[in-house]
Design an enzyme around this catalytic site. Structure first.
Site, PDB file in Angstrom:
ATOM      1  N   HIS A   1       0.791  -1.200  -0.070  1.00  0.00           N
ATOM      2  CA  HIS A   1      -0.111   0.101  -0.015  1.00  0.00           C
ATOM      3  C   HIS A   1       0.910   1.214   0.202  1.00  0.00           C
ATOM      4  O   HIS A   1       0.771   1.968  -0.798  1.00  0.00           O
ATOM      5  CB  HIS A   1      -0.899  -0.204   1.087  1.00  0.00           C
ATOM      6  CG  HIS A   1      -1.908   0.910   1.416  1.00  0.00           C
ATOM      7  ND1 HIS A   1      -3.427   0.908   0.884  1.00  0.00           N
ATOM      8  CD2 HIS A   1      -1.577   2.365   1.632  1.00  0.00           C
ATOM      9  CE1 HIS A   1      -3.803   2.028   1.132  1.00  0.00           C
ATOM     10  NE2 HIS A   1      -2.971   2.956   1.552  1.00  0.00           N
ATOM     11  N   GLU A   2       1.864   1.195   0.969  1.00  0.00           N
ATOM     12  CA  GLU A   2       2.646   2.533   1.186  1.00  0.00           C
ATOM     13  C   GLU A   2       3.569   2.703  -0.312  1.00  0.00           C
ATOM     14  O   GLU A   2       3.661   3.692  -0.566  1.00  0.00           O
ATOM     15  CB  GLU A   2       3.333   2.500   2.227  1.00  0.00           C
ATOM     16  CG  GLU A   2       2.645   2.466   3.536  1.00  0.00           C
ATOM     17  CD  GLU A   2       1.479   3.638   3.781  1.00  0.00           C
ATOM     18  OE1 GLU A   2       1.702   4.482   3.319  1.00  0.00           O
ATOM     19  OE2 GLU A   2       0.567   3.180   4.173  1.00  0.00           O
TER      20      GLU A   2
ATOM     21  N   HIS B   1       1.830   4.426  -2.992  1.00  0.00           N
ATOM     22  CA  HIS B   1       1.427   5.631  -2.845  1.00  0.00           C
ATOM     23  C   HIS B   1       2.332   6.315  -3.712  1.00  0.00           C
ATOM     24  O   HIS B   1       2.163   7.838  -3.822  1.00  0.00           O
ATOM     25  CB  HIS B   1       1.178   6.187  -1.330  1.00  0.00           C
ATOM     26  CG  HIS B   1      -0.087   6.046  -0.903  1.00  0.00           C
ATOM     27  ND1 HIS B   1      -1.200   6.427  -1.328  1.00  0.00           N
ATOM     28  CD2 HIS B   1      -0.456   5.548   0.227  1.00  0.00           C
ATOM     29  CE1 HIS B   1      -2.233   6.279  -0.717  1.00  0.00           C
ATOM     30  NE2 HIS B   1      -1.740   5.581   0.379  1.00  0.00           N
TER      31      HIS B   1
ATOM     32  N   TYR C   1     -11.361   3.686   0.947  1.00  0.00           N
ATOM     33  CA  TYR C   1     -10.379   2.915   0.540  1.00  0.00           C
ATOM     34  C   TYR C   1     -10.841   1.507  -0.412  1.00  0.00           C
ATOM     35  O   TYR C   1     -10.546   1.341  -1.394  1.00  0.00           O
ATOM     36  CB  TYR C   1      -9.083   2.140   1.676  1.00  0.00           C
ATOM     37  CG  TYR C   1      -8.725   3.202   2.359  1.00  0.00           C
ATOM     38  CD1 TYR C   1      -9.216   4.440   2.966  1.00  0.00           C
ATOM     39  CD2 TYR C   1      -7.116   3.186   2.420  1.00  0.00           C
ATOM     40  CE1 TYR C   1      -8.637   5.457   3.618  1.00  0.00           C
ATOM     41  CE2 TYR C   1      -6.628   4.111   3.248  1.00  0.00           C
ATOM     42  CZ  TYR C   1      -7.085   5.357   3.795  1.00  0.00           C
ATOM     43  OH  TYR C   1      -6.274   5.995   4.688  1.00  0.00           O
TER      44      TYR C   1
END
EC number: 3.4.11.2
Length: 444
Positions: free
Chosen positions: A297-298, A301, A373
């Site tokens: 997820h990070e 980004h 999300y």
């Protein structure tokens, strides 16, 4: 696109109803040069910010966001400001002469104090002390706790961040480490972030960390973490390089010079992204890959949120929906549940929850709700099924290439998706159902 208003010159808002007290009108920032001196033991910060900007209207007054710190001197274009006031998180500056529409100008602000996070509807944001060191977590409106700024995601700028602190501590900030100079018991670190960056993505991390080089290609990648976390980190982040290769294929080239993972010695409720950096707590490192979906997820980004940044917070699903879908893409590629299976699970769960969230305009109270999300990710999966895999991933790569280092809106994405769809009517119906309604659409 940059933050603009049509109000009074130097208006103390960017006109974003999600963060109405943050951001300012009348100018666009080109660069921030931040020279920071920080004492860890006393949590004492002294700073000088040099802000280079361009007026987009005639300005008799300038306004910047700055909270919790005391301003000691302000100058505009090398001349002492005629007047400045600092109250309620706003620094109002009257330049010695009016600034003309289209003119470039430079503001120097000297300030000091004991920085602390700012209370917000989304928790405490900004500069925060750790047990031993510092974490800066600013999304969406905490940047003003450590430097004067136009604190709005639509106004992206170049940054040069200099941090002087006690030598035992490792410093991480955005961009390329230009120099590191040791003098007596203190070290000065200089970082340059050439790619345009939103204020909420600017960060400084300070701690007693070791540095671990992870990969040289396709992206220089490293970790900065306590020595005690090294063994478990190698397990928990052991597949990050595979994620990087997968996302470069699916989303297009990685948008920055490098990628750094910071693991703090403290627990964090959730990990967080900064430009070129992701920050995890020690609780996310357990040697069992418990948080692997968050690693994906990070990382995602960096494309969705950091390179392509929402022009206003209304469009937050373009960050979080895409990063959540990246979790599912990684799961699918790594032999876990497929994206379709993940959608089924999320859909079943969401059917039992309140239908009070509209993805295209969730409102500030729900902009970080888990339903945003998941619904954002489900929207992308519905689009993938509509377009087919080849066209869908071609769309994502075109999206990241076309708007690289820019500001984006939902309409931008819809317009681009239309160029890939064989049936524009069906596509518009899909987006209307998933983005503009409270009720979940029926699955097909």
């Amino acid at each position: 696109m940059v933050a603009r208003t049509t109000g009074q010159p130097g208006a103390s808002t960017a006109g974003d109803p999600y963060v109405p007290s943050h951001g300012n009108g009348g100018y666009h920032v080109e660069s921030y040069e931040l020279d920071l001196d920080y004492r860890v033991n006393s949590n004492r910060l002294s700073g000088k910010a040099t802000i280079t900007a361009v007026a987009n209207q005639a300005l008799s007054r300038l306004t910047f966001d700055l909270t919790g710190l005391r301003v000691t001197k302000v100058s505009v274009n090398g001349r002492r400001a005629a007047r400045y006031t600092h109250r309620a998180g706003k620094l109002h500056v009257t330049p010695p002469a009016a600034i003309m529409d289209g003119a470039e100008f430079v503001v120097d602000v000297q300030y000091a104090g004991n920085p602390k996070p700012e209370d917000s509807p989304w928790g405490e944001l900004g500069w925060e002390e750790l047990t031993e060191g510092v974490i800066v977590a600013s999304q969406p409106s905490g940047a003003a706790t450590w430097f004067p700024c136009n604190d709005h995601p639509g106004d992206k700028a170049h940054y040069r961040i200099t941090v002087t602190t006690d030598s035992p501590y490792q410093v991480v900030a955005n961009g390329r480490l230009v120099s590191r100079r040791v003098k007596a018991s203190r070290t000065t670190w200089v970082f340059d972030q050439a790619a345009p960056m939103a204020t909420y993505l600017a960060t400084v991390q300070i701690g007693r960390y070791d540095v671990l080089d992870l990969a040289a290609s396709p992206v220089p990648t490293r970790a900065v973490l306590p020595a005690a976390q090294l063994r478990d980190f190698r397990t928990d982040f052991g597949r990050q390089q595979e994620m990087m290769k997968l996302f470069c294929r699916q989303f297009g080239p990685y948008p920055f010079e490098g990628y750094t993972v910071v693991v703090t010695d403290d627990d964090l409720e959730i990990p967080l992204e900064a430009q070129g950096i992701s920050i995890f707590g020690s609780n996310h490192v357990d040697g069992r890959r418990t948080s692997e979906r968050l690693v994906a997820h990070e990382l995602a980004h960096q494309w969705f949120g950091n390179s392509l940044t929402p022009s206003t917070w209304q469009h937050i699903w373009l960050n979080e929906g895409f990063a959540c879908y990246a979790e599912w893409l990684w799961s699918e590629a790594a032999g876990g549940p497929t994206a379709d299976q993940q959608v089924s699970k999320a859909y079943t769960r969401m059917r039992g929850l309140s239908a009070d969230l509209m993805l295209s305009d969730p409102g500030p109270e729900l902009m970080f709700d888990d339903r945003l999300y998941k619904r954002g990710a489900m929207t992308l999966h519905a689009l993938r099924k509509h377009l087919g895999d080849d066209a869908f991933f071609d769309l994502l790569r075109t999206w990241t290439r076309t708007h690289r280092h820019g500001s984006v809106t939902t309409d931008d994405f819809i317009s681009l998706a239309a160029t890939f769809s064989p049936d524009e009517t069906a596509l518009q119906e899909l987006f209307a159902a998933w983005l503009d309604n409270y009720e979940l659409p029926r699955r097909r």
